[in-house]
Write a protein that holds these residues in place. Structure first.
Motif, PDB file in Angstrom:
ATOM      1  N   TRP A 153       0.832  -1.208   0.000  1.00 34.20           N
ATOM      2  CA  TRP A 153       0.000   0.000   0.000  1.00 34.20           C
ATOM      3  C   TRP A 153       0.869   1.262   0.000  1.00 34.20           C
ATOM      4  O   TRP A 153       0.546   2.233  -0.682  1.00 34.20           O
ATOM      5  N   ALA A 175      -6.661  -7.801  -5.529  1.00 33.23           N
ATOM      6  CA  ALA A 175      -7.529  -7.127  -4.561  1.00 33.23           C
ATOM      7  C   ALA A 175      -6.916  -5.800  -4.101  1.00 33.23           C
ATOM      8  O   ALA A 175      -7.615  -4.783  -4.005  1.00 33.23           O
ATOM      9  N   SER A 227      -8.500  -2.215  -5.168  1.00 32.63           N
ATOM     10  CA  SER A 227      -8.909  -1.354  -4.052  1.00 32.63           C
ATOM     11  C   SER A 227      -8.212   0.001  -4.116  1.00 32.63           C
ATOM     12  O   SER A 227      -8.842   1.041  -3.884  1.00 32.63           O
ATOM     13  N   SER A 287      -9.832   2.036  -6.763  1.00 31.95           N
ATOM     14  CA  SER A 287     -11.150   2.503  -6.292  1.00 31.95           C
ATOM     15  C   SER A 287     -10.988   3.645  -5.302  1.00 31.95           C
ATOM     16  O   SER A 287     -11.770   4.608  -5.323  1.00 31.95           O
ATOM     17  N   CYS A 288      -9.973   3.552  -4.448  1.00 28.95           N
ATOM     18  CA  CYS A 288      -9.696   4.641  -3.506  1.00 28.95           C
ATOM     19  C   CYS A 288      -9.298   5.912  -4.257  1.00 28.95           C
ATOM     20  O   CYS A 288      -9.705   7.025  -3.875  1.00 28.95           O
ATOM     21  N   VAL A 305      -8.118   5.021   1.604  1.00 27.31           N
ATOM     22  CA  VAL A 305      -7.351   3.804   1.889  1.00 27.31           C
ATOM     23  C   VAL A 305      -7.551   3.376   3.337  1.00 27.31           C
ATOM     24  O   VAL A 305      -7.740   2.185   3.622  1.00 27.31           O
ATOM     25  N   VAL A 322     -10.767   1.493   3.672  1.00 26.19           N
ATOM     26  CA  VAL A 322     -10.701   0.150   3.108  1.00 26.19           C
ATOM     27  C   VAL A 322      -9.896  -0.800   3.992  1.00 26.19           C
ATOM     28  O   VAL A 322     -10.246  -1.968   4.141  1.00 26.19           O
ATOM     29  N   ARG A 323      -8.874  -0.303   4.616  1.00 24.94           N
ATOM     30  CA  ARG A 323      -7.949  -1.159   5.378  1.00 24.94           C
ATOM     31  C   ARG A 323      -8.375  -1.391   6.815  1.00 24.94           C
ATOM     32  O   ARG A 323      -7.685  -2.047   7.562  1.00 24.94           O
TER      33      ARG A 323
END
Length: 193
Positions: A86, A155, A159, A162-163, A188, A191-192
């Protein structure tokens, strides 16, 4: 070093003129209300010439999106191998200037047009899928062995993209007042959790 020829410079100048003329028309008249013929008339090129430079009207706006994905992939490949996925993606987005708006007014206008025009948004999503193809192997290589690294990398990349989209929409809602990088970080973090 690759030498550019006079022909290459001329082609790039024509491409840039078509792009700028089209974007000016899109912003004044709306994307759907602007025809390819109107663009051709303003620039003075043939339909055949237009399609030599662009596959679709949407590509005039999104044409460099694939090359921006390549720039992100190159930035990601340069990140330290031990860096968490990330963090590496965020740093690559930052280096490729995906989470920093350079020209606020034109970026706002183009962003609004993108998210408000279904055909543009669909083409944007299609081109972004190419980013995934570029980024997934680079993220998979960063993941510990065990488990399905390809699944995990897909994934994470999906993600992160999308973020990026969520942050871009929030940035547009703020009329460019919010910091795009901060909005991305907030997305982020959500999501996390």
């Amino acid at each position: 070093m690759v030498k550019t020829t006079a022909w290459d410079r001329q082609r790039e100048a024509v491409r840039e003129e078509i792009t700028q003329t089209a974007i000016d028309l899109f912003l004044r008249q709306g994307f759907d209300a602007t025809t390819i013929d109107q663009i051709l008339e303003q620039v003075g090129v043939s339909r055949r010439s237009f399609f030599r430079y662009f596959g679709t009207k949407e590509d005039v706006v999104l044409g460099d999106l694939v090359s921006r994905g390549v720039a992100i992939a190159e930035a990601l490949a340069r990140r330290p191998a031990q860096e968490e996925p990330w963090d590496a993606i965020r740093a690559a987005f930052h280096e490729a200037q995906e989470i920093s708006a350079l020209d606020k007014q034109s970026t706002l206008a183009l962003g609004r047009m993108l998210f408000d025009t279904p055909s543009l948004l669909a083409r944007h999503v299609e081109k972004r899928l190419r980013w995934q193809e570029l980024l997934v192997p680079l993220i998979a290589a960063r993941l510990p062995s065990g488990g399905d690294r390809d699944l995990q990398a897909h994934a994470i990349v999906a993600s992160a993209l999308s973020c990026l989209d969520a942050a871009s929409r929030a940035w547009l809602r703020s009329s460019g007042e919010a910091e795009l990088g901060d909005l991305y970080d907030q997305a982020v973090a959500a999501v996390r959790r």
